[in-house]
Design an enzyme around this catalytic site. Structure first.
Site, PDB file in Angstrom:
ATOM      1  N   ASP A  33       0.986  -1.052  -0.052  1.00  9.84           N
ATOM      2  CA  ASP A  33       0.159  -0.158   0.717  1.00  9.84           C
ATOM      3  C   ASP A  33       0.670   1.460  -0.229  1.00  9.84           C
ATOM      4  OD1 ASP A  33      -3.494   0.276   1.488  1.00  9.84           O
ATOM      5  OD2 ASP A  33      -2.199   2.241   0.905  1.00  9.84           O
ATOM      6  N   LEU A  35      -0.429   4.238   0.846  1.00 10.78           N
ATOM      7  CA  LEU A  35      -1.027   4.635   1.735  1.00 10.78           C
ATOM      8  C   LEU A  35      -0.837   6.716   1.652  1.00 10.78           C
ATOM      9  CD1 LEU A  35       1.736   3.322   5.754  1.00 10.78           C
ATOM     10  CD2 LEU A  35      -0.281   2.589   4.651  1.00 10.78           C
ATOM     11  N   TYR A 143     -14.060   5.796 -13.804  1.00 12.23           N
ATOM     12  CA  TYR A 143     -13.650   5.108 -12.764  1.00 12.23           C
ATOM     13  C   TYR A 143     -13.617   3.365 -13.223  1.00 12.23           C
ATOM     14  CZ  TYR A 143     -14.088   2.268  -8.660  1.00 12.23           C
ATOM     15  OH  TYR A 143     -14.622   1.551  -7.417  1.00 12.23           O
ATOM     16  N   LYS A 147     -11.890   0.460 -13.981  1.00 11.37           N
ATOM     17  CA  LYS A 147     -12.284  -0.769 -13.401  1.00 11.37           C
ATOM     18  C   LYS A 147     -12.097  -2.101 -14.540  1.00 11.37           C
ATOM     19  CE  LYS A 147     -11.687  -0.409  -8.987  1.00 11.37           C
ATOM     20  NZ  LYS A 147     -10.670  -0.947  -8.024  1.00 11.37           N
ATOM     21  N   ARG A 223     -29.715   2.611  -3.400  1.00  8.50           N
ATOM     22  CA  ARG A 223     -28.683   1.711  -3.569  1.00  8.50           C
ATOM     23  C   ARG A 223     -28.511   0.412  -2.384  1.00  8.50           C
ATOM     24  NH1 ARG A 223     -28.499   4.884  -6.971  1.00  8.50           N
ATOM     25  NH2 ARG A 223     -25.889   6.488  -7.202  1.00  8.50           N
TER      26      ARG A 223
HETATM   27  N1  UFG Z   1     -25.730  11.118  -1.100  1.00  6.48           N
HETATM   28  C1  UFG Z   1     -26.328  11.538  -0.415  1.00  6.48           C
HETATM   29  N2  UFG Z   1     -25.117  13.219   0.039  1.00  6.48           N
HETATM   30  C2  UFG Z   1     -24.542  13.041   0.740  1.00  6.48           C
HETATM   31  C3  UFG Z   1     -23.401  11.758  -0.089  1.00  6.48           C
HETATM   32  C4  UFG Z   1     -24.290  10.523  -1.166  1.00  6.48           C
HETATM   33  O1  UFG Z   1     -27.460  12.606  -1.284  1.00  6.48           O
HETATM   34  O2  UFG Z   1     -23.541  13.888   0.662  1.00  6.48           O
HETATM   35  C5  UFG Z   1     -26.528   9.733  -2.364  1.00  6.48           C
HETATM   36  C6  UFG Z   1     -25.420  10.296  -3.464  1.00  6.48           C
HETATM   37  O3  UFG Z   1     -26.568  11.033  -4.299  1.00  6.48           O
HETATM   38  C7  UFG Z   1     -26.389   8.581  -3.838  1.00  6.48           C
HETATM   39  C8  UFG Z   1     -26.167   7.619  -2.409  1.00  6.48           C
HETATM   40  O4  UFG Z   1     -26.154   9.027  -1.752  1.00  6.48           O
HETATM   41  O5  UFG Z   1     -27.385   8.445  -4.731  1.00  6.48           O
HETATM   42  C9  UFG Z   1     -25.108   6.676  -2.692  1.00  6.48           C
HETATM   43  O6  UFG Z   1     -23.750   7.628  -2.999  1.00  6.48           O
HETATM   44  P1  UFG Z   1     -21.775   7.084  -2.770  1.00  6.48           P
HETATM   45  O7  UFG Z   1     -21.057   8.637  -2.360  1.00  6.48           O
HETATM   46  O8  UFG Z   1     -22.401   6.662  -0.704  1.00  6.48           O
HETATM   47  O9  UFG Z   1     -21.942   5.891  -2.792  1.00  6.48           O
HETATM   48  P2  UFG Z   1     -22.389   6.176  -4.366  1.00  6.48           P
HETATM   49  O10 UFG Z   1     -23.542   4.805  -5.516  1.00  6.48           O
HETATM   50  O11 UFG Z   1     -22.175   7.226  -4.921  1.00  6.48           O
HETATM   51  O12 UFG Z   1     -20.951   5.270  -5.247  1.00  6.48           O
HETATM   52  C10 UFG Z   1     -20.738   3.777  -4.397  1.00  6.48           C
HETATM   53  C11 UFG Z   1     -18.595   3.670  -4.391  1.00  6.48           C
HETATM   54  C12 UFG Z   1     -18.642   3.666  -5.923  1.00  6.48           C
HETATM   55  C13 UFG Z   1     -19.371   2.607  -6.848  1.00  6.48           C
HETATM   56  C14 UFG Z   1     -20.423   2.772  -6.537  1.00  6.48           C
HETATM   57  C15 UFG Z   1     -21.191   1.402  -7.605  1.00  6.48           C
HETATM   58  O13 UFG Z   1     -18.375   4.979  -4.080  1.00  6.48           O
HETATM   59  O14 UFG Z   1     -17.448   3.389  -5.566  1.00  6.48           O
HETATM   60  O15 UFG Z   1     -20.944   2.629  -4.737  1.00  6.48           O
HETATM   61  O16 UFG Z   1     -22.561   1.482  -7.084  1.00  6.48           O
HETATM   62  F1  UFG Z   1     -18.413   2.704  -7.872  1.00  6.48           F
END
Ligand code: UFG
Length: 328
Positions: A33, A35, A143, A147, A223
């Site tokens: 890693d 870090l 991103y 992958k 989600r």
């Molecule tokens: N959200 C908010 N407010 C915030 C943060 C998030 O409303 O402050 C919402 C986002 O719009 C989304 C949901 O909460 O609808 C989840 O958001 P996250 O940022 O927690 O996660 P993501 O779904 O955007 O992304 C995650 C991972 C990615 C991955 C993806 C695959 O961070 O690396 O899931 O589904 F690619």
């Protein structure tokens, strides 16, 4: 029989939970890693931590030469969808470029099995149907693309050189080690659950809910949250399943929760309100992402922390005990 594994990114969020799972069952893990995102505090004292960057080909070669390795688990990567849309070429160079170089080095050093930390961001989710592993690939972010490029490199390494691989596409990794040893500490933090918990604890400003006009049951994004310890367990299972051939698994609970439902779960678990306000949509967010994890379930994967409140509870306990993350 004790086995020996190299874990790139083993000081990061999901990687450190895999290292704990390997260690708990008596296997040897070596962490590679740089870090830059991971935390040295997430690596137990009795686990070797090699601080090196995947872009340093000589260092990676030297580590792989310390084999034999039963498998390489590859987590080390940039992982913010939004950031990848501001710096797409950085994501392609660091994630895809370094990933391909790692795959090549593994082939040269005779590694037989390679497990990739992949993502649901490979898919362009338009509807609300759950997404199987053979759904069309159409990354909507650099991103996701980065992958996918590594997945293709693994395909060819398998076809031509016989190195087996497992591509594990996580949906929304969440929660923390149920024994309280590890947790989620991203800097900056962009993920919903830790931000909502910190808002409830009064440690951050009110949470911003990104959009309430999506075609979902309450208008906020849906989600599939999957506990990070359950993800780690899937990696161990995938290692065994690779004996039969290459593995492509979507990993989630198959149940979607909206942003507002997550906030309600945080309120139930913490006993405190989550201050929040609704704003515009965040660029690049799909309305709904829910996994169909059929092949993993058939192989015996059984998520233990499938309930949303169970996931939130472990995350809450860790954040409560670690107000400044791994710094205390
Ligand atoms: N959200 C908010 N407010 C915030 C943060 C998030 O409303 O402050 C919402 C986002 O719009 C989304 C949901 O909460 O609808 C989840 O958001 P996250 O940022 O927690 O996660 P993501 O779904 O955007 O992304 C995650 C991972 C990615 C991955 C993806 C695959 O961070 O690396 O899931 O589904 F690619």
């Amino acid at each position: 029989m004790s086995r020996r594994f190299l874990v790139t990114g083993g000081a990061g969020y999901v990687g450190s939970h895999l290292v704990a799972a390997l260690r708990d069952r008596g296997d040897t893990a070596v962490v590679l890693d740089n870090l830059s995102i991971g935390h040295h505090q997430a690596v137990p004292d009795d686990v070797q931590l090699i601080e090196a960057d995947l872009g340093d080909a000589a260092a990676v070669d030297a580590v792989l030469a310390q084999g034999p390795w039963d498998a390489v688990f590859h987590f080390a990567a940039l992982s913010q969808v939004g950031e990848s849309m501001r710096e797409p070429l950085r994501y392609l160079m660091e994630n895809a470029g370094n990933g391909i170089r790692l795959v090549d080095a593994c082939v040269r050093h005779g590694v037989g099995r390679f497990v990739l930390s992949s993502t649901a961001a490979l898919f362009d989710a338009t509807g609300d149907a759950s997404i199987p592993a053979d759904a069309p690939i159409d990354p909507q972010s650099a991103y996701g693309e980065s992958k996918w490029i590594i997945e293709r490199a693994l395909h060819w390494a398998s076809q031509v050189h016989g190195m087996r691989h497992a591509c594990l596409r996580y949906f929304n990794a969440a929660g923390a080690d149920p024994q309280g040893r590890l947790g989620e500490d991203h800097r900056p933090e962009t993920h919903l659950m830790p931000l909502a918990i910190d808002a409830a604890l009064g440690r951050r400003p009110p949470l911003t809910v990104f959009g309430s006009d999506y075609p979902t049951r309450d208008g906020t994004c849906v989600r599939d949250y999957i506990h990070v310890t359950d993800l780690a367990a899937a990696h161990l299972l995938a290692f065994d399943a690779m004996v039969e051939g290459d593995v492509y698994w979507n990993l989630g609970n198959g149940a979607g929760y909206s942003v507002m439902e997550v906030l309600l779960a945080v309120e139930r678990v913490s006993g405190r309100p989550v201050p929040h306000r609704v704003s515009e949509r965040r660029s690049g967010d799909a309305a709904s992402l829910v996994a169909s994890a059929e092949p993993a379930l058939k192989a015996g994967w059984q998520p233990k922390y499938a309930g949303l409140d169970d996931i939130v509870r472990t995350a809450f306990l860790w954040r409560q005990a670690h107000p400044t993350g791994y710094d205390n």
